[in-house]
Design a protein around this motif. Structure first.
Motif, short mmCIF file in Angstrom:
data_model
loop_
_atom_site.label_atom_id
_atom_site.label_comp_id
_atom_site.label_asym_id
_atom_site.label_seq_id
_atom_site.Cartn_x
_atom_site.Cartn_y
_atom_site.Cartn_z
N LYS A 1 0.76 -1.29 0.02
CA LYS A 1 -0.03 0.05 0.12
C LYS A 1 0.78 1.34 0.03
CE LYS A 1 -3.98 -2.18 2.08
NZ LYS A 1 -3.09 -3.50 2.25
N LEU A 2 2.16 1.19 -0.53
CA LEU A 2 2.79 2.33 -0.24
C LEU A 2 2.77 3.06 -1.69
CD1 LEU A 2 6.23 1.48 1.40
CD2 LEU A 2 4.49 3.16 1.95
N GLY A 3 2.13 2.54 -2.83
CA GLY A 3 2.10 3.15 -4.10
C GLY A 3 3.18 2.39 -5.13
N LYS A 4 3.34 1.19 -5.06
CA LYS A 4 4.35 0.57 -5.89
C LYS A 4 3.50 0.37 -7.12
CE LYS A 4 4.41 -3.32 -3.63
NZ LYS A 4 3.72 -3.00 -2.52
N SER A 5 2.28 0.08 -7.28
CA SER A 5 1.46 -0.32 -8.67
C SER A 5 1.43 1.17 -9.14
CB SER A 5 0.21 -0.64 -8.19
OG SER A 5 0.31 -2.22 -7.80
N ILE A 6 1.35 2.29 -8.34
CA ILE A 6 1.15 3.62 -8.99
C ILE A 6 2.45 3.94 -9.72
CG2 ILE A 6 0.75 6.05 -8.50
CD1 ILE A 6 -1.31 5.28 -6.14
N LEU A 7 3.49 3.73 -8.93
CA LEU A 7 4.95 3.89 -9.38
C LEU A 7 5.07 3.35 -11.01
CD1 LEU A 7 7.55 5.65 -9.17
CD2 LEU A 7 8.23 3.54 -7.84
N ALA A 8 4.48 1.85 -10.87
CA ALA A 8 4.71 0.82 -11.99
C ALA A 8 3.89 1.65 -13.18
CB ALA A 8 4.45 -0.35 -11.53
N ASP B 1 6.22 6.19 5.06
CA ASP B 1 5.30 5.71 6.20
C ASP B 1 3.72 6.29 5.61
OD1 ASP B 1 3.76 6.04 8.41
OD2 ASP B 1 5.22 7.25 9.53
N LEU B 2 3.05 4.97 5.90
CA LEU B 2 1.34 5.17 5.50
C LEU B 2 0.72 6.46 5.88
CD1 LEU B 2 0.65 1.52 5.23
CD2 LEU B 2 0.87 3.13 3.27
N SER B 3 1.25 6.96 6.99
CA SER B 3 0.47 8.10 7.72
C SER B 3 0.83 9.22 6.87
CB SER B 3 1.01 8.24 9.24
OG SER B 3 2.36 8.56 9.31
N THR B 4 1.95 9.52 5.84
CA THR B 4 2.01 10.52 5.18
C THR B 4 2.09 10.15 3.67
OG1 THR B 4 4.29 10.35 5.17
CG2 THR B 4 3.63 11.15 6.94
N ASP B 5 2.25 11.19 3.08
CA ASP B 5 2.38 10.89 1.49
C ASP B 5 3.86 10.93 0.98
OD1 ASP B 5 -0.30 10.24 0.92
OD2 ASP B 5 -0.74 12.49 0.57
N GLU B 6 4.72 11.03 1.77
CA GLU B 6 6.10 11.20 1.63
C GLU B 6 6.65 9.84 1.35
OE1 GLU B 6 8.03 13.19 4.59
OE2 GLU B 6 6.91 15.09 4.08
N PRO C 1 21.68 8.72 -5.84
CA PRO C 1 20.94 8.66 -4.68
C PRO C 1 19.70 8.43 -4.63
CG PRO C 1 21.37 10.80 -5.54
CD PRO C 1 22.10 9.83 -6.65
N PRO C 2 19.15 8.05 -3.36
CA PRO C 2 17.71 7.91 -3.07
C PRO C 2 17.15 9.27 -3.39
CG PRO C 2 18.93 6.98 -1.32
CD PRO C 2 19.94 7.69 -2.16
N ILE C 3 15.74 9.12 -3.79
CA ILE C 3 15.14 10.31 -4.54
C ILE C 3 13.81 10.31 -3.45
CG2 ILE C 3 13.85 11.12 -6.43
CD1 ILE C 3 15.32 9.15 -8.06
N LYS C 4 13.58 11.70 -3.01
CA LYS C 4 12.39 11.99 -2.05
C LYS C 4 11.18 12.08 -3.25
CE LYS C 4 15.09 13.99 1.63
NZ LYS C 4 15.13 14.99 2.49
N LEU C 5 10.04 11.61 -2.84
CA LEU C 5 9.00 11.67 -3.76
C LEU C 5 7.52 11.95 -2.83
CD1 LEU C 5 9.17 8.38 -5.88
CD2 LEU C 5 9.91 10.63 -6.51
#
Length: 247
Positions: free
Chosen positions: A39-46, A211-216, A231-235
């Motif tokens: 539920k973090l948004g993997k499918s949205i990202l894909a 964290d599922l409590s935020t959209d970050e 480097p890691p990317i903040k989304l």
């Protein structure tokens, strides 16, 4: 087996390396995985990646090939109606040309079943996609053991070489290991759920954390085909557009 000397390879000139996504993240006939917690948004990202490839639109700031590709997105997780609603909400962000974005919803697809493997191959041979997305890995196999995965890798390699496709798989992470202070450790692609050879088989690994409590969200990248360490990317998840954007 094709045996060539180094001299022959020097003379062989295949032309410039073609990249579907820049920085070596996605190449023709390559294999990538997008994974993380539920539920973090993997499918949205894909799906976002698929839309960008179908339109030649930049993906999270990375250049994509300017010639729109044809993508086949096979999903096994959510009802077809909900899948449709998500796609229609995302489409205005990167509208693909007609016939470029092909979808299938199949809850019973199991790639350790010979008949179902033939069904998938039939769709690939029929639609000639450049990139095939399989969402999600845990639904595609009945017994997730090492022999099953070994056969699955052979089958995927066969599809890649026979139909000249790039494969993108969506998967989950395993239960995290904890550090001395009880904090979850980020072990990169090693945290991919499944046998260890699963991580080794993929050429590019996209890991989504948050964290599922935020959209970050944080997207970590591992690839064999880049000379530069990314480097890691903040989304941040834009819920109105159903689109992940650089924070």
């Amino acid at each position: 087996m094709l045996v060539q000397s180094l001299d022959d390879l020097r003379l062989w000139n295949p032309g410039p390396v073609l990249e579907y996504v820049g920085s070596g993240l996605l190449l023709p006939r390559s294999k990538a995985v997008i994974f993380g917690a539920p539920k973090l948004g993997k499918s949205i990202l894909a799906k976002q990646l698929a839309f960008c490839l179908c339109t030649g639109t930049d993906w999270l700031g990375f250049k994509t090939i300017q010639v729109p590709l044809r993508c086949l997105y096979v999903q096994c997780e959510i009802p077809k109606m909900m899948f449709r609603e998500r796609l229609l909400k995302m489409e205005p962000n990167a509208p693909p040309a007609p016939g470029k974005f092909i979808t299938a919803t199949e809850f019973s697809l199991r790639l350790d079943n010979p008949a179902m493997k033939q069904d998938l191959e039939l769709e690939i041979s029929k639609h000639h996609p450049n990139v095939v997305f399989l969402d999600s890995l845990y639904k595609l196999i009945t017994i997730p053991d090492i022999p099953t995965f070994a056969k699955l890798f052979d089958y995927w390699d066969y599809l890649i070489e026979t139909y000249h496709i790039t494969l993108v798989v969506i998967a989950h992470d395993r239960k995290p290991m904890l550090g001395p202070n009880g904090q979850p450790l980020n072990l990169g692609g090693t945290d991919l759920s499944g046998p260890r050879n699963l991580e080794a088989w993929f050429e590019t690994i996209f890991r989504l954390d948050g964290d599922l409590s935020t959209d970050e969200r944080i997207l970590s990248l591992e690839t064999r085909h880049s000379d530069v360490l990314s480097p890691p990317i903040k989304l941040k998840l834009n819920r109105l557009k159903l689109w992940l954007e650089r924070a």
